[in-house]
Design an enzyme around this catalytic site. Structure first.
Site, PDB file in Angstrom:
ATOM      1  N   PHE A  27      29.559 -23.404  -8.331  1.00  0.00           N
ATOM      2  CA  PHE A  27      30.837 -22.746  -7.909  1.00  0.00           C
ATOM      3  C   PHE A  27      31.361 -23.182  -6.701  1.00  0.00           C
ATOM      4  O   PHE A  27      32.648 -23.171  -6.459  1.00  0.00           O
ATOM      5  CB  PHE A  27      30.529 -21.253  -7.889  1.00  0.00           C
ATOM      6  CG  PHE A  27      29.963 -20.705  -9.433  1.00  0.00           C
ATOM      7  CD1 PHE A  27      30.301 -21.192 -10.534  1.00  0.00           C
ATOM      8  CD2 PHE A  27      28.836 -19.497  -9.292  1.00  0.00           C
ATOM      9  CE1 PHE A  27      29.871 -20.887 -11.653  1.00  0.00           C
ATOM     10  CE2 PHE A  27      28.635 -19.142 -10.597  1.00  0.00           C
ATOM     11  CZ  PHE A  27      28.931 -19.616 -11.682  1.00  0.00           C
ATOM     12  N   ARG A  39      14.858 -21.338  -4.845  1.00  0.00           N
ATOM     13  CA  ARG A  39      15.091 -20.100  -4.606  1.00  0.00           C
ATOM     14  C   ARG A  39      13.866 -19.424  -5.091  1.00  0.00           C
ATOM     15  O   ARG A  39      12.909 -19.817  -6.010  1.00  0.00           O
ATOM     16  CB  ARG A  39      16.350 -19.310  -5.299  1.00  0.00           C
ATOM     17  CG  ARG A  39      16.193 -19.427  -6.772  1.00  0.00           C
ATOM     18  CD  ARG A  39      17.358 -18.831  -7.295  1.00  0.00           C
ATOM     19  NE  ARG A  39      17.322 -18.848  -8.776  1.00  0.00           N
ATOM     20  CZ  ARG A  39      18.169 -18.455  -9.786  1.00  0.00           C
ATOM     21  NH1 ARG A  39      19.345 -18.062  -9.350  1.00  0.00           N
ATOM     22  NH2 ARG A  39      17.904 -18.311 -11.114  1.00  0.00           N
ATOM     23  N   GLU A  42      34.826 -16.758  -5.573  1.00  0.00           N
ATOM     24  CA  GLU A  42      34.024 -17.657  -4.613  1.00  0.00           C
ATOM     25  C   GLU A  42      35.265 -18.380  -3.722  1.00  0.00           C
ATOM     26  O   GLU A  42      34.830 -18.708  -2.275  1.00  0.00           O
ATOM     27  CB  GLU A  42      33.460 -19.021  -5.429  1.00  0.00           C
ATOM     28  CG  GLU A  42      32.174 -18.690  -6.068  1.00  0.00           C
ATOM     29  CD  GLU A  42      32.287 -18.087  -7.543  1.00  0.00           C
ATOM     30  OE1 GLU A  42      33.594 -17.718  -7.879  1.00  0.00           O
ATOM     31  OE2 GLU A  42      31.521 -17.449  -8.018  1.00  0.00           O
TER      32      GLU A  42
END
Length: 344
Positions: free
Chosen positions: A112, A195, A87
């Site tokens: 993250f 999502r 990341e």
């Protein structure tokens, strides 16, 4: 993971002509009874925008299928970058591409970005005020995987970062609307992402609703309670308002999809209307999120209504099934209605 399973994971799958691709399996589903859903609204909105703007690129850190970025990767493979489980590299690469005149959209999970890559976002992106758009799935309590994946404090972390705009969309309508406005915004943006098959909520309650960056909008009027909400909690607040109407409790819902800059002018104007209980509702810890921002903004303007907050507790949360967790931590529709009724 075997070599064969790795090959299946990264295999390009083409759809029949004209068929709209949905997101992958393993979706953290949200209860949304009575609402139509839209498949992968972020991925499709980004593809549509990229067809009009060659500067747009897509990047992810091994999570294309789980941030709807796989839609973009298949439509525009030459403009997609798979950075692997790194990341910090993802954010640094996005910053470098932005310096070269591109508009990179970087996706990962919210934990993250906010925990693992924060320093890289702060130094490489925010300090330089670069137009990197960070879009992160699994915000707040939208997964049952436990504290390692539950980003309950991401907004608090990024609220203190100069130059960073924060978006917490309620539904597919917000997600589709936010993409072109993120592109038009000159600086960095952090957006939470729902999502997969995402409900279309706001236009069912307000047919003329359109996302506006930096603006709060009244979705439902009411005389007894004013709920100031963001993210999926606007959906929960609207459903709770319908339930409470059966008990003759009239609930207004003011939706705030932008957390920073927060539309304190609209919030203050509504909260100043006398007699209503003011309640904030967020899928985030009560520490450092929407509730504290609203409270500070109102008090600084000399407005002190009866005030309560609905949000996640200041603790690491349990793992388990989402409906159970939402009930446990007070953000289910029934618990929202129960709390509001108890405060009146």
């Amino acid at each position: 993971m075997t070599l064969a399973s790795m090959a299946r994971k990264y295999e390009v799958r083409k759809l029949p002509e004209g068929e709209r691709q949905a997101t992958s399996a393993m979706i953290a589903s949200l209860a949304a009874e009575g609402y139509d859903t839209i498949a992968a609204p972020f991925g499709h909105a980004l593809v549509e925008a990229a067809r009009k703007d060659e500067r747009i690129l897509g990047l992810t850190a091994d999570l294309g299928k789980y941030t709807d970025m796989h839609i973009f990767s298949q439509a525009m493979p030459d403009r997609f970058y798979q950075m692997g489980m790194a990341e910090q590299v993802l954010m640094s690469a996005a910053a470098g591409l932005a310096r070269e005149g591109f508009l990179p959209f970087a996706t990962t999970y919210a934990v993250f970005a906010s925990r693992r890559a924060y320093d890289f976002i702060a130094m490489a992106i925010a300090e330089e005020n670069l137009p990197v758009k960070i879009v992160c799935a699994l915000p707040g309590l939208t997964t049952g995987y436990g504290p390692s994946h539950q980003a309950t404090e991401d907004l608090a972390i990024f609220r203190g970062l100069p130059n960073m705009t924060l978006i917490d969309p309620c539904d597919a309508d917000d997600i589709v609307g936010m993409v072109p406005q993120m592109i038009a915004h000159e600086g960095p943006v952090y957006a939470r992402l729902l999502r997969g098959r995402v409900p279309s909520v706001l236009r069912k309650h307000k047919p003329d609703y359109r996302f506006q960056l930096g603006k709060a909008q009244m979705i439902r009027e009411g005389n007894d309670v004013l709920v100031i909400s963001t993210g999926l909690m606007t959906m929960r607040a609207l459903d709770a308002a319908v339930q409470l109407a059966a008990d003759k409790i009239d609930v207004a819902v003011l939706h705030c999809p932008t957390i920073k800059p927060l539309d304190l002018e609209t919030i203050a104007a509504e909260a100043a209307k006398g007699g209503r209980l003011v309640v904030t509702a967020e899928n985030h810890t009560v520490m450092g999120g929407l509730g504290e921002a609203v409270a500070a903004g109102l008090l600084s303007r000399g407005i002190a209504p009866r005030f309560r907050m609905i949000g996640l507790p200041d603790q690491f949360l349990e793992a388990g099934a989402l409906p159970t967790l939402h009930e446990m931590y007070g953000i289910s529709v029934g618990k929202v209605a129960e709390q509001i009724k108890g405060w009146l």
